[in-house]
Design a protein around this motif. Structure first.
Motif, PDB file in Angstrom:
ATOM      1  N   LEU A  25       0.946  -1.198  -0.001  1.00 17.41           N
ATOM      2  CA  LEU A  25      -0.029  -0.011   0.066  1.00 17.41           C
ATOM      3  C   LEU A  25       0.864   1.200  -0.017  1.00 17.41           C
ATOM      4  O   LEU A  25       0.471   2.343  -0.744  1.00 17.41           O
ATOM      5  CB  LEU A  25      -0.850  -0.035   1.336  1.00 17.41           C
ATOM      6  CG  LEU A  25      -2.146  -0.984   1.241  1.00 17.41           C
ATOM      7  CD1 LEU A  25      -2.899  -0.962   2.476  1.00 17.41           C
ATOM      8  CD2 LEU A  25      -2.884  -0.523   0.034  1.00 17.41           C
ATOM      9  N   LEU A  26       1.679   1.272   0.908  1.00 16.80           N
ATOM     10  CA  LEU A  26       2.705   2.260   1.005  1.00 16.80           C
ATOM     11  C   LEU A  26       3.927   2.558   0.042  1.00 16.80           C
ATOM     12  O   LEU A  26       4.535   3.330  -0.221  1.00 16.80           O
ATOM     13  CB  LEU A  26       3.222   2.588   2.473  1.00 16.80           C
ATOM     14  CG  LEU A  26       2.463   2.690   3.647  1.00 16.80           C
ATOM     15  CD1 LEU A  26       3.142   2.615   4.936  1.00 16.80           C
ATOM     16  CD2 LEU A  26       1.429   3.518   3.307  1.00 16.80           C
ATOM     17  N   LYS A  27       4.242   1.500  -0.955  1.00 25.43           N
ATOM     18  CA  LYS A  27       5.269   1.387  -1.537  1.00 25.43           C
ATOM     19  C   LYS A  27       6.490   1.533  -1.268  1.00 25.43           C
ATOM     20  O   LYS A  27       7.436   2.269  -1.465  1.00 25.43           O
ATOM     21  CB  LYS A  27       4.962   2.239  -2.976  1.00 25.43           C
ATOM     22  CG  LYS A  27       3.709   1.856  -3.735  1.00 25.43           C
ATOM     23  CD  LYS A  27       3.370   2.941  -4.741  1.00 25.43           C
ATOM     24  CE  LYS A  27       2.286   2.467  -5.728  1.00 25.43           C
ATOM     25  NZ  LYS A  27       0.824   2.488  -4.931  1.00 25.43           N
ATOM     26  N   ILE A  28       6.870   1.023   0.080  1.00 29.30           N
ATOM     27  CA  ILE A  28       8.054   1.190   0.643  1.00 29.30           C
ATOM     28  C   ILE A  28       8.229  -0.166   1.323  1.00 29.30           C
ATOM     29  O   ILE A  28       7.377  -1.015   1.850  1.00 29.30           O
ATOM     30  CB  ILE A  28       7.766   2.130   1.929  1.00 29.30           C
ATOM     31  CG1 ILE A  28       9.137   2.576   2.611  1.00 29.30           C
ATOM     32  CG2 ILE A  28       6.683   1.848   2.855  1.00 29.30           C
ATOM     33  CD1 ILE A  28       8.922   3.330   3.507  1.00 29.30           C
ATOM     34  N   LYS A  29       9.516  -0.533   1.428  1.00 30.11           N
ATOM     35  CA  LYS A  29      10.204  -2.004   1.859  1.00 30.11           C
ATOM     36  C   LYS A  29      10.206  -2.156   3.482  1.00 30.11           C
ATOM     37  O   LYS A  29      10.057  -3.048   3.973  1.00 30.11           O
ATOM     38  CB  LYS A  29      11.224  -2.364   1.229  1.00 30.11           C
ATOM     39  CG  LYS A  29      11.034  -2.854  -0.362  1.00 30.11           C
ATOM     40  CD  LYS A  29      12.514  -2.940  -0.928  1.00 30.11           C
ATOM     41  CE  LYS A  29      12.351  -3.452  -2.240  1.00 30.11           C
ATOM     42  NZ  LYS A  29      13.739  -3.734  -2.948  1.00 30.11           N
TER      43      LYS A  29
END
Length: 301
Positions: A25-29
């Motif tokens: 959803l946040l496009k963060i690892k």
């Protein structure tokens, strides 16, 4: 994007499932969770995003649960997800019998974790051993000391397999499934955990939590706001540094200071404007108090 989310974990999801979903959803690892919840359980699951993942270990450890315990059944997992090992009607059980033994479960108590748990024995997770055929009877599970602050009766439902709902406040590492199992053993009927809601964890409360759907909707509207690290760590004592000391501390330098704050404990470090800089620790070196960086969060300015 750096900070915390107070997630309302849905039933049927593992904690890792929730982390993976939020990463997408946040496009963060960099997303991590504080305090695993069993798949069947619901409620507060603290999530750290970005550089806040380095601060997870400094969140307060205390937790609170609303647990429903079913008497008359024992299961392989100490909850209703497992196979039934023992079953007998417990319709004669009275609430007063349970209330008489509840004080034994308050304070610092000795607890054996469930065989289906993440506790390691000889380098292997217990749940891995259980999937290979190990049982609680054939495995030497280490006894652990945990702390239960309070255990209050919410409701009692008589019947063939009566159910007791409790509000439990406890320290980190406490297994509610073990409390259910051991409570059943104490009253002689056997018991297992039927339902579990985590109402508080690491300072985050259920009534302020967000569902995955709410997070997705707020993202779409551009209004999602993460909880600032300085706010999430407010239970830690704070130490404010002047401008020059703040800059040097953010560069990883040690600062000689004068304070009455405790030594060798994590401190929330702030600059003169109240900006959160990171986590520090005081130590006494040659009659001086020296503040060392443990986790630098802010950049020098």
């Amino acid at each position: 994007m750096n900070g915390f989310l107070n997630l309302h974990k849905p039933s049927g999801w593992t904690s890792h499932d929730c982390v993976a979903k939020v990463r997408r959803l946040l496009k963060i690892k960099k997303v991590g969770h504080g305090g695993t919840l069993d798949p069947a359980a619901v409620g507060v699951l603290p999530l750290a995003v970005g550089r806040a993942t380095r601060l997870l270990s400094y969140l307060p450890g205390d937790k609170a649960y609303r647990a429903t315990i079913q008497f008359g059944r024992k299961t392989s997992t100490d909850d209703l997800e497992g196979s039934v090992l023992q079953e007998a009607a417990a319709d004669r059980l009275q609430l007063t019998q349970i209330e008489a033994v509840i004080p034994q479960f308050i304070g610092a108590i000795q607890q054996v974790p469930p065989i289906y748990s993440a506790v390691q024995v000889q380098g292997k997770r217990l749940y891995d051993l259980a999937r290979q055929g190990a049982t609680a009877e054939t495995t030497e599970i280490p006894v652990r000391t945990v702390t239960v602050h309070s255990l209050d009766v919410v409701s009692w439902q008589p019947g063939t397999y009566p159910e007791l709902t409790l509000q439990i406040a406890c320290g980190a590492g406490t297994y509610i499934r073990s409390i259910a199992r051991d409570l059943g053993d104490q009253v002689g009927t056997g018991a297992t955990l039927a339902r579990l809601v985590r109402t508080q964890s690491s300072g985050f409360r259920l009534d302020q939590s967000l569902t995955l759907e709410a997070i997705e909707a707020q993202l779409a509207e551009g209004v999602l706001s993460l909880i600032a690290p300085g706010e999430a760590l407010q239970t830690l004592p704070s130490l404010t540094l002047a401008a020059d000391a703040s800059r040097r501390w953010c560069l990883g330098q040690k600062i000689v200071t004068v304070t009455t704050l405790p030594i060798q404990q994590p401190l929330r470090i702030l600059d003169s404007t109240g900006r959160f800089l990171g986590i520090g620790e005081l130590n006494r070196v040659e009659q001086q108090l020296v503040l060392s960086p443990r986790r630098v969060f802010a950049t020098a300015s």
